[in-house]
Design a protein around this motif. Structure first.
Motif, PDB file in Angstrom:
ATOM      1  N   LEU A 189      30.608  34.320  35.613  1.00 41.60           N
ATOM      2  CA  LEU A 189      31.699  33.503  36.129  1.00 41.60           C
ATOM      3  C   LEU A 189      32.985  34.261  36.428  1.00 41.60           C
ATOM      4  CD1 LEU A 189      31.378  30.456  33.674  1.00 41.60           C
ATOM      5  CD2 LEU A 189      30.539  30.577  36.037  1.00 41.60           C
ATOM      6  N   GLU A 190      33.465  35.027  35.465  1.00 47.05           N
ATOM      7  CA  GLU A 190      34.859  35.468  35.524  1.00 47.05           C
ATOM      8  C   GLU A 190      35.179  36.521  36.591  1.00 47.05           C
ATOM      9  OE1 GLU A 190      37.591  35.283  32.197  1.00 47.05           O
ATOM     10  OE2 GLU A 190      35.838  35.160  30.879  1.00 47.05           O
ATOM     11  N   PRO A 191      34.282  37.461  36.919  1.00 50.35           N
ATOM     12  CA  PRO A 191      34.630  38.359  38.026  1.00 50.35           C
ATOM     13  C   PRO A 191      34.877  37.595  39.335  1.00 50.35           C
ATOM     14  CG  PRO A 191      32.880  39.320  36.711  1.00 50.35           C
ATOM     15  CD  PRO A 191      33.058  37.914  36.215  1.00 50.35           C
ATOM     16  N   GLY A 192      34.025  36.635  39.624  1.00 49.80           N
ATOM     17  CA  GLY A 192      34.221  35.824  40.827  1.00 49.80           C
ATOM     18  C   GLY A 192      35.492  35.004  40.773  1.00 49.80           C
ATOM     19  N   ILE A 193      35.810  34.486  39.595  1.00 48.11           N
ATOM     20  CA  ILE A 193      37.041  33.709  39.419  1.00 48.11           C
ATOM     21  C   ILE A 193      38.255  34.598  39.669  1.00 48.11           C
ATOM     22  CG2 ILE A 193      38.477  32.534  37.695  1.00 48.11           C
ATOM     23  CD1 ILE A 193      35.846  31.485  36.460  1.00 48.11           C
ATOM     24  N   ALA A 194      38.214  35.825  39.141  1.00 45.89           N
ATOM     25  CA  ALA A 194      39.321  36.762  39.368  1.00 45.89           C
ATOM     26  C   ALA A 194      39.471  37.087  40.854  1.00 45.89           C
ATOM     27  CB  ALA A 194      39.093  38.038  38.564  1.00 45.89           C
ATOM     28  N   GLY A 195      38.332  37.208  41.552  1.00 47.40           N
ATOM     29  CA  GLY A 195      38.379  37.454  42.992  1.00 47.40           C
ATOM     30  C   GLY A 195      39.049  36.315  43.738  1.00 47.40           C
ATOM     31  N   LEU A 196      38.743  35.084  43.352  1.00 46.23           N
ATOM     32  CA  LEU A 196      39.390  33.924  43.974  1.00 46.23           C
ATOM     33  C   LEU A 196      40.885  33.908  43.670  1.00 46.23           C
ATOM     34  CD1 LEU A 196      36.825  31.028  43.342  1.00 46.23           C
ATOM     35  CD2 LEU A 196      37.439  32.033  45.544  1.00 46.23           C
ATOM     36  N   ALA A 197      41.243  34.272  42.450  1.00 50.20           N
ATOM     37  CA  ALA A 197      42.659  34.304  42.076  1.00 50.20           C
ATOM     38  C   ALA A 197      43.425  35.309  42.930  1.00 50.20           C
ATOM     39  CB  ALA A 197      42.805  34.647  40.595  1.00 50.20           C
ATOM     40  N   ALA A 198      42.795  36.431  43.244  1.00 50.19           N
ATOM     41  CA  ALA A 198      43.446  37.436  44.097  1.00 50.19           C
ATOM     42  C   ALA A 198      43.739  36.882  45.487  1.00 50.19           C
ATOM     43  CB  ALA A 198      42.572  38.682  44.194  1.00 50.19           C
ATOM     44  N   LEU A 199      42.911  35.968  45.930  1.00 51.88           N
ATOM     45  CA  LEU A 199      43.099  35.375  47.262  1.00 51.88           C
ATOM     46  C   LEU A 199      44.060  34.197  47.247  1.00 51.88           C
ATOM     47  CD1 LEU A 199      39.366  35.343  48.475  1.00 51.88           C
ATOM     48  CD2 LEU A 199      41.181  36.909  49.228  1.00 51.88           C
ATOM     49  N   ASN A 200      44.096  33.445  46.145  1.00 53.81           N
ATOM     50  CA  ASN A 200      44.763  32.138  46.156  1.00 53.81           C
ATOM     51  C   ASN A 200      45.993  32.002  45.272  1.00 53.81           C
ATOM     52  OD1 ASN A 200      42.779  31.097  47.931  1.00 53.81           O
ATOM     53  ND2 ASN A 200      41.392  30.736  46.215  1.00 53.81           N
ATOM     54  N   ALA A 201      46.249  32.932  44.368  1.00 56.61           N
ATOM     55  CA  ALA A 201      47.397  32.804  43.472  1.00 56.61           C
ATOM     56  C   ALA A 201      48.704  32.886  44.268  1.00 56.61           C
ATOM     57  CB  ALA A 201      47.362  33.903  42.411  1.00 56.61           C
TER      58      ALA A 201
END
Length: 232
Positions: free
Chosen positions: A108-120
Motif C-alpha cells: 500500500l504505502e509506496p503507492g500512497i506516497a506516490g499519490l501524495a507527491a502528485l496531489n499534496a
C-alpha cells in the motif's frame, strides 16, 4: 485532519489498553490489586498520560478496572476480553503478525506516497515537513514518538487525496504501532533518514522518488522483523 487524529488516538489507546491487560496477566495482578499510576504506566508503555487515561477509562467501562478516588486504579475483573476492531488481538505471535502487517504496508504505502507527491498542496507539504521534524526531534531526545510516527504516515495517506486510502488508515496505524512495539526502537537512524527522503520526494513532486523512498523505509522494517523472527 481531525478525523484522522481521532482514529490514531483511538488506536493508540487500544494498544495501551491491550498492554495494560497483558501486564495484569503477566505480573499477575489479582482482583483487588492496584495498578501503577498514570505517569508510571505511560513510562512503561511509551505513551502520554491522556492516552493512558483513555485506555484506563475504557477498561473501567468494561468492568475490568475500577478507580477509587484518592487511592488509585484497581483490578475489578481479570477475565474480560478486549475489543479488537481489526480482529488481530487473539494472535499470540506478535512478530509473525508484524511481518504480515509490514507486507500489507509494502503493498500500500509506496503507492500512497506516490499519490501524495502528485496531489499534496503546498500547505500540506509544510505540515508534513513539520511532522517529520517532530518525529526526528523526539527520537533524538529519546522521547516516545509512536503517536507522531503514526500521524506522519496517516498524513501522507491524507495527502494522497484518495477516499479509499482514507479507509485503510487503521491498518497502517496498527502496523506502525506493532512495528515500534516489536522492534523496541531498533531502527531509529533508518527511520529518520527514510522519513526525510519520503518528504523530500513529495516536496519535489517526484512520485517515483516517493515510492522508492517509502519502499526503502518498508524494507528496513521488514528486514528487522525477519531478523527478530529468526532469533525467536
Amino acid at each position: 485532519m481531525a478525523d484522522f487524529s481521532n482514529i490514531k488516538n483511538r488506536l493508540l489507546a487500544q494498544e495501551v489498553e491491550e498492554r495494560i491487560v497483558s501486564y495484569i496477566f503477566s505480573e499477575p495482578i489479582p482482583v483487588g490489586g492496584k495498578l501503577p499510576n498514570e505517569f508510571k504506566l505511560g513510562e512503561m508503555f511509551g505513551a502520554g498520560r491522556s492516552t493512558v487515561r483513555e485506555a484506563v477509562k475504557s477498561l473501567v467501562s468494561k468492568g475490568m478496572l475500577e478507580i477509587r478516588r484518592g487511592s488509585g486504579t484497581y483490578v475489578a475483573d481479570n477475565s474480560r476480553p478486549l475489543e479488537d476492531p481489526l480482529g488481530l488481538g487473539g494472535i499470540e505471535d506478535k512478530i509473525s503478525l508484524a511481518l504480515d502487517l509490514v507486507d500489507v504496508r509494502i503493498m500500500l504505502e509506496p503507492g500512497i506516497a506516490g499519490l501524495a507527491a502528485l496531489n499534496a498542496t503546498k500547505e500540506e507539504i509544510i505540515t508534513l515537513e513539520k511532522l517529520c521534524d517532530l518525529v526526528e526531534k523526539k527520537i533524538k531526545n529519546d522521547e516516545p514518538y509512536i503517536q507522531e510516527d503514526i500521524q506522519f504516515h496517516a498524513y501522507i495517506a491524507e495527502c494522497s487525496k484518495n477516499k479509499v486510502v482514507e479507509q485503510l488508515i487503521p491498518i497502517i496505524d496498527t502496523a506502525v504501532l506493532m512495528f515500534v512495539n516489536v522492534t523496541h526502537k531498533k531502527l531509529i537512524d533508518e527511520t529518520i533518514m527514510t522519513h526525510r527522503n519520503v518528504v523530500e520526494a513529495i516536496k519535489e513532486r517526484d512520485p517515483v522518488g516517493a515510492k522508492t523512498a517509502m519502499m526503502m523505509h518498508m524494507t528496513f522494517n521488514r528486514n528487522m522483523i525477519k531478523l527478530l523472527e529468526k532469533e525467536k
